[in-house]
Design an enzyme around this catalytic site. Sequence first.
Site, PDB file in Angstrom:
ATOM      1  CB  SER A   1      -0.652  -0.108   1.285  1.00 47.88           C
ATOM      2  OG  SER A   1      -2.017   0.671   0.951  1.00 47.88           O
TER       3      SER A   1
ATOM      4  CG  HIS B   1      -5.578  -1.180  -1.493  1.00 45.00           C
ATOM      5  ND1 HIS B   1      -4.816  -2.358  -0.759  1.00 45.00           N
ATOM      6  CD2 HIS B   1      -5.121  -0.125  -0.818  1.00 45.00           C
ATOM      7  CE1 HIS B   1      -4.209  -1.830   0.217  1.00 45.00           C
ATOM      8  NE2 HIS B   1      -4.400  -0.824   0.303  1.00 45.00           N
TER       9      HIS B   1
END
Lengths: 263, 253
Positions: free
Chosen positions: A130, A164
């Site tokens: 991330s 994501h």
Amino acid sequence: MVSRILALGGHDFTSRPPDRAVSELMLRLATERAEGRPKICILPTASGDTSEQIGRFYAAFGERPCDPSDLSLFRLGRRPMALRDHLLAQDLIYVGGGSMVNLLAVWEAHDLSAILSLAWRQGVVLAGQSAGAMCWFEAGITKSSGRPAEEPGLGLLGGSLCVHYNNEPERRAAYLEAVGNGMPDGYGLDDYAGLIWEGPGPPSAVTARRGARAYRVTSSDTGVVESPLPARFLPAPAPAALREDIAEFRRIKSMRKRAGWLG
Amino acid sequence: METAVRQIVAFGGGGFSMESGNPLLDEYVLGLSGRERPRVCFLPSASGDADHYVVRFYRAFPAERCEASHISLFRREQGPADLRAHLLSQDLIYVGGGSVISLLGVWRAHGIDEILREAWEAGVVLCGLSAGSLCWFAEAHSGFHGAPRQVEGLGLLPFSNSVHYRPGSEHGLAYQELLRKGMRSGYAAEDGAALHFVEDELSRVIASRPQARGYRLDASDGRVSEVRLATTYLGDSPMEAPRLVEATAAIAA
């Protein structure tokens, strides 16, 4: 000296198979580089050094053949550390998720950006998910200020990254629009997909969950193109408890063999 | 049109973060607005927006006493979207302790440094302890990150600052050493003492503990002087201190 980076679209440190597969990959990358027991350090800066993120990291690596540690810039008051010495002594530095804007701002304030760049050039594996993956690129798409927005990274890797990819359509849409508007070409990573850079060539893609993909994202005259990359599947190792059971079974089996109980 | 008075209350240490059950310093800053139910916003940035710290703030500043809120810069998807509008509408902005270097880094990334200056000039009272005190000054003595070091703060107050001060302690001597090496003159406060600045000047020193004190430290020609300041203990019926300087001690180089 090979400079290596592992960028992950998203994962956790649970005992579920895809998470174990990701942890195993990190352990392998660290072990390949280490001369003795590999040293793995988490930088939980992007989360604000939450106990939760640190605890999950230790749960994943505490019982494995490595020396895990954490460098918490918000907790130096209770535990001062020599930042440069500690980081340069690692085999793998893992950066957790959270706010990409805060991550880079806090690193800059503590002069960590230069140390991490040096560690990378010296062969320390840099890994992260991330925000902790996008930070290595020229730019990423962060939700640090609420809505998805383009944010510059450290630029150790050229191009851009969006994480994501499968889970956050809003982030993906913002990325496609930004690349169409001049953000450098780059990659989209689903949760449990990753990219490994080893040296100057193109990265290799890995996936720890069936269906999780890595995409090359490029802008062309006809629009922005997403091309899925062929990825190597990472099998999950047996969980720790199971590994002990297997070892015990093998010990008994070999004892029996020695005693002539088994053919 | 009424001109806003710029005020900062810098705690050496104390308030709900460090003195559970002793609300004297927190009551003092709440009282400065003159409102019955002041609006107070907590900035826990120096702790990395630690959950437990935010919970303790809301317990210490209950709804019947004030209108409390907080801003978490690590979770911008929650909380007020317009940081500037929210901060400028407060009576009091309360900054928690932790890493002053991380605090300033995160604030600058979100433009909070500029907003806080604007809020201060508009008459919003700024306060805080530890890192939340150091941040307001031009130069800060931080012992949080290992070896003592000088950190550049927001510079609203043109002095240096040291927190958790104790005369003669290793930490206290480290501040004096920085002063000798060229850090600008400034103020230090012990745990339980707070420095109340009105405009650019120290107005009074108040304390939540009878013995806690504030200090003025000056350096010239390699010598540091430490002046103990008269301090009003808030536990008695508070009254104005007759004179600011309580005792002067010259410390040899």
